[in-house]
Design an enzyme around this catalytic site. Sequence first.
Site, mmCIF file in Angstrom:
data_model
loop_
_atom_site.group_PDB
_atom_site.id
_atom_site.type_symbol
_atom_site.label_atom_id
_atom_site.label_comp_id
_atom_site.label_asym_id
_atom_site.label_seq_id
_atom_site.Cartn_x
_atom_site.Cartn_y
_atom_site.Cartn_z
ATOM 1 N N GLY A 1 -28.329 -5.476 5.772
ATOM 2 C CA GLY A 1 -27.909 -4.094 5.784
ATOM 3 C C GLY A 1 -27.534 -3.534 4.427
ATOM 4 O O GLY A 1 -26.831 -2.531 4.330
ATOM 5 N N GLY A 2 -27.984 -4.182 3.357
ATOM 6 C CA GLY A 2 -27.718 -3.672 2.026
ATOM 7 C C GLY A 2 -26.385 -4.076 1.436
ATOM 8 O O GLY A 2 -26.075 -3.740 0.289
ATOM 9 N N ARG B 1 -35.269 -11.945 15.677
ATOM 10 C CA ARG B 1 -34.866 -11.169 16.849
ATOM 11 C C ARG B 1 -35.837 -10.021 17.046
ATOM 12 O O ARG B 1 -36.747 -9.804 16.252
ATOM 13 C CB ARG B 1 -33.463 -10.594 16.640
ATOM 14 C CG ARG B 1 -33.341 -9.755 15.373
ATOM 15 C CD ARG B 1 -32.016 -9.042 15.269
ATOM 16 N NE ARG B 1 -31.797 -8.468 13.949
ATOM 17 C CZ ARG B 1 -32.300 -7.321 13.513
ATOM 18 N NH1 ARG B 1 -33.115 -6.627 14.303
ATOM 19 N NH2 ARG B 1 -32.032 -6.877 12.309
ATOM 20 N N ASN C 1 -36.293 -11.648 10.183
ATOM 21 C CA ASN C 1 -35.332 -11.329 11.240
ATOM 22 C C ASN C 1 -35.760 -12.047 12.510
ATOM 23 O O ASN C 1 -36.849 -11.799 13.044
ATOM 24 C CB ASN C 1 -35.268 -9.821 11.483
ATOM 25 C CG ASN C 1 -34.602 -9.097 10.339
ATOM 26 O OD1 ASN C 1 -33.565 -9.529 9.849
ATOM 27 N ND2 ASN C 1 -35.193 -8.008 9.886
ATOM 28 N N LYS D 1 -30.659 -16.698 3.192
ATOM 29 C CA LYS D 1 -31.775 -16.136 2.434
ATOM 30 C C LYS D 1 -32.457 -17.158 1.526
ATOM 31 O O LYS D 1 -33.679 -17.121 1.346
ATOM 32 C CB LYS D 1 -31.284 -14.941 1.618
ATOM 33 C CG LYS D 1 -30.664 -13.821 2.443
ATOM 34 C CD LYS D 1 -31.650 -13.217 3.409
ATOM 35 C CE LYS D 1 -31.003 -12.138 4.274
ATOM 36 N NZ LYS D 1 -30.582 -10.956 3.526
ATOM 37 N N HIS E 1 -30.463 1.265 2.235
ATOM 38 C CA HIS E 1 -31.104 0.078 2.813
ATOM 39 C C HIS E 1 -31.127 0.113 4.347
ATOM 40 O O HIS E 1 -31.426 -0.908 4.978
ATOM 41 C CB HIS E 1 -30.432 -1.210 2.321
ATOM 42 C CG HIS E 1 -30.401 -1.337 0.837
ATOM 43 N ND1 HIS E 1 -31.515 -1.632 0.085
ATOM 44 C CD2 HIS E 1 -29.383 -1.182 -0.056
ATOM 45 C CE1 HIS E 1 -31.189 -1.675 -1.202
ATOM 46 N NE2 HIS E 1 -29.908 -1.404 -1.314
ATOM 47 N N VAL F 1 -35.103 -2.970 15.980
ATOM 48 C CA VAL F 1 -34.861 -1.628 16.504
ATOM 49 C C VAL F 1 -36.182 -0.875 16.665
ATOM 50 O O VAL F 1 -36.396 -0.158 17.643
ATOM 51 C CB VAL F 1 -33.917 -0.844 15.563
ATOM 52 C CG1 VAL F 1 -33.736 0.599 16.039
ATOM 53 C CG2 VAL F 1 -32.564 -1.534 15.453
ATOM 54 N N LYS G 1 -32.962 1.733 7.625
ATOM 55 C CA LYS G 1 -34.197 2.424 7.976
ATOM 56 C C LYS G 1 -33.900 3.666 8.829
ATOM 57 O O LYS G 1 -33.007 3.644 9.667
ATOM 58 C CB LYS G 1 -35.104 1.475 8.774
ATOM 59 C CG LYS G 1 -35.404 0.173 8.049
ATOM 60 C CD LYS G 1 -35.964 -0.862 9.009
ATOM 61 C CE LYS G 1 -36.106 -2.217 8.348
ATOM 62 N NZ LYS G 1 -36.502 -3.279 9.303
ATOM 63 N N LEU H 1 -38.506 -5.086 -7.926
ATOM 64 C CA LEU H 1 -39.750 -4.327 -7.979
ATOM 65 C C LEU H 1 -39.426 -2.838 -8.093
ATOM 66 O O LEU H 1 -38.488 -2.341 -7.465
ATOM 67 C CB LEU H 1 -40.587 -4.602 -6.730
ATOM 68 C CG LEU H 1 -40.946 -6.079 -6.495
ATOM 69 C CD1 LEU H 1 -41.738 -6.241 -5.215
ATOM 70 C CD2 LEU H 1 -41.726 -6.627 -7.683
#
Length: 449
Positions: free
Chosen positions: A164-165, A291, A289, A116, A235, A294, A237, A203
């Site tokens: 994934g949080g 890739r 990401n 990150k 986190h 989904v 979706k 935020l």
Amino acid sequence: MFDKILIANRGEIALRVIRACREMGIASVAVHSEADSDAMHVRMADEAVCIGPNSSTLSYLSFPAIIAACEITGAQAIHPGYGFLSENAAFVQIVEDHGLAFIGPSAEHIRQMGDKITAKETAKILGIPVVPGSPGGVPDVETAKKLAAEMGYPVIIKATAGGGGRGMKVAESEEVIETAFRTARSESKAAFGNDEVYMEKYLQKPRHIEVQVFGDGQGGGVHLGERDCSLQRRHQKVFEEAPGPSISPEERAEIGGICARAIAEMGYRGAGTIEFLYEDGQFFFIEMNTRLQVEHPVTEAIFRQDLVREQIRVAAGEKLSFTQDDLVIDGHSIEVRINAERLPNFAPCPGKITQYHAPGGYGVRMDSALYDGYSIPPYYDSLIGKLIVHGRDRPEALARLKRALGELIVDGVDTTVPLFHALLEEPDVLSGNYNIHWLEKWLAVNMPT
């Protein structure tokens, strides 16, 4: 072009790749664990190879088993789908060292965007707007307190190797930052084997907006608009749509152009998604990401493009088959993720499917590997299907989604379908007036655990 492709994945995404291969005249190889011996992707592929026992670590995540399956079947390329090995740079390097093609970006780009902190620095260099935050990893609590005081509370502490949080904690004030910092580090260590964390300004009411990009690795790069993925639980979706109901054409052109130029400058190959938090008309980069996502079908629906086919083409050395001028938005699309989970706790609910009926009709697509009598194994992700609808505009897409959900039958296990029936009665969802915190607050009131 390849003659044979091995799909290093399972479930609906494996079927998605098999279908693209069949349309392109390419033979497909399915790999599977012992638990997936009767799975639909195994039945539909031209060949199938068992690569290990039920555990994903010993099967779908086994480098030697997947490479051996390629050698046995003569597959020339590997499509990783999403999850599993799709963003594993070490695996990509091994694939290429064995003279095979990886249908995705280079190992270098996966490494670059997988960390990150490095990803954020890269984004800055490429001119992508970023969230204010620490210049790198935060080594200790005292540094965390100092940085938080400078940027102002609340702040969010994130694992540099996260996703994934996991390894992510919000600190509202100095009184809780030490606990948040230590918890984020311990979670990160447990989940990723790396306890390095960084910090960003938190935020208050942002939306989650992601821009679909595509590059051919030869200097070509385009964007395919944005998706709004703000309806999330922990986190993760659950409801995605394109185009974003809060994004103007001018904003889309601006942020899309920035992302497309960045992809071209990087020499990036394949599909990618640049994710942002969006608040008060401003975009802030959070991650990329490297890739297929989904939720890629909603982008396919509004642009009439097959992204998996394009992935295969550029991996084979071909240039992009479309230009930015070719990409014109047509209508509105929504996807909901159908999970085998028991509400209100969202506990995984594996079991035998006693009856399955997929919805149909104009503008409806169901991506699923279910069939009557199939037993959902308890070893993998609980996603069992994606219902995608397309309409001339957002109201028509919402009406079509409601109709399609009413037709869907999945008996034998509990699913998240009742959640979507309930959400489609909510004025905020119908008007598109939500942010990344909306669903968690709604669940706390309407589906308390």
